[in-house]
Motif scaffolding. Structure first.
Motif, PDB file in Angstrom:
ATOM      1  N   UNK A  57       1.025  -1.135   0.037  1.00 40.63           N
ATOM      2  CA  UNK A  57       0.042   0.131  -0.123  1.00 40.63           C
ATOM      3  C   UNK A  57       0.613   1.404  -0.049  1.00 40.63           C
ATOM      4  N   UNK A  58       2.066   1.013   0.064  1.00 39.77           N
ATOM      5  CA  UNK A  58       3.149   2.079   0.364  1.00 39.77           C
ATOM      6  C   UNK A  58       4.085   2.204  -0.821  1.00 39.77           C
ATOM      7  N   UNK A  59       4.456   3.219  -1.423  1.00 36.18           N
ATOM      8  CA  UNK A  59       5.499   3.326  -2.323  1.00 36.18           C
ATOM      9  C   UNK A  59       6.387   4.580  -1.891  1.00 36.18           C
ATOM     10  N   UNK A  60       7.555   4.297  -1.621  1.00 32.49           N
ATOM     11  CA  UNK A  60       8.455   5.059  -0.786  1.00 32.49           C
ATOM     12  C   UNK A  60       9.612   5.425  -1.683  1.00 32.49           C
ATOM     13  N   UNK A  61      10.269   6.761  -1.713  1.00 37.79           N
ATOM     14  CA  UNK A  61      11.171   7.465  -2.302  1.00 37.79           C
ATOM     15  C   UNK A  61      11.999   8.257  -1.395  1.00 37.79           C
ATOM     16  N   UNK A  62      13.426   8.078  -1.448  1.00 40.75           N
ATOM     17  CA  UNK A  62      14.119   9.137  -0.674  1.00 40.75           C
ATOM     18  C   UNK A  62      14.311  10.166  -1.374  1.00 40.75           C
ATOM     19  N   UNK A  63      14.025  11.482  -0.932  1.00 41.04           N
ATOM     20  CA  UNK A  63      14.362  12.686  -1.317  1.00 41.04           C
ATOM     21  C   UNK A  63      15.271  13.595  -0.438  1.00 41.04           C
ATOM     22  N   UNK A 110       9.423  10.701   0.374  1.00 38.70           N
ATOM     23  CA  UNK A 110       8.180  10.642  -0.202  1.00 38.70           C
ATOM     24  C   UNK A 110       7.443   9.495  -0.202  1.00 38.70           C
ATOM     25  N   UNK A 111       6.287   9.374   0.671  1.00 39.67           N
ATOM     26  CA  UNK A 111       5.651   8.220   0.737  1.00 39.67           C
ATOM     27  C   UNK A 111       4.129   8.133   0.040  1.00 39.67           C
ATOM     28  N   UNK A 140      -4.383   7.571  -2.415  1.00 40.04           N
ATOM     29  CA  UNK A 140      -3.944   8.552  -3.521  1.00 40.04           C
ATOM     30  C   UNK A 140      -3.102   9.708  -3.215  1.00 40.04           C
ATOM     31  N   UNK A 141      -2.740   9.608  -1.832  1.00 43.64           N
ATOM     32  CA  UNK A 141      -2.068  10.824  -1.246  1.00 43.64           C
ATOM     33  C   UNK A 141      -0.398  10.531  -1.182  1.00 43.64           C
TER      34      UNK A 141
END
Length: 89
Positions: A10-16, A21-22, A28-29
């Protein structure tokens, strides 16, 4: 009370750096988190933890002296829908 992270799918994470960012697929948020919130999600990924257990897991890495600030961050994660609270077993 125990806390559980949303399921990994349910979570897509990216390091910025310095943010993480999750994207929460069910809502959809996208949420921008700063440390220690991403680490809290990671600690909860293996299963539900009480606030005390979560504090113990993160205290050394983040020099946490008490659980008050951690409780505030947890309330934010619950309000965002990234974590759910459940009664203790």
């Amino acid at each position: 009370m125990r806390f559980r992270a949303a399921p990994a799918d349910a979570l897509l994470q990216a390091s910025l750096d310095p943010f993480t960012a999750v994207f929460h697929r069910p809502s959809g948020q996208t949420h921008l988190l700063v440390s220690p919130a991403p680490e809290m999600l990671a600690a909860l990924a293996d299963g539900p933890l009480s606030l005390s257990d979560l504090h113990d897991a993160l205290a050394a890495a983040f020099q946490l002296e008490d659980a008050e600030g951690l409780a505030d961050r947890m309330a934010e994660l619950v309000a965002a829908g990234l974590v759910t609270a459940e009664p203790a077993a």
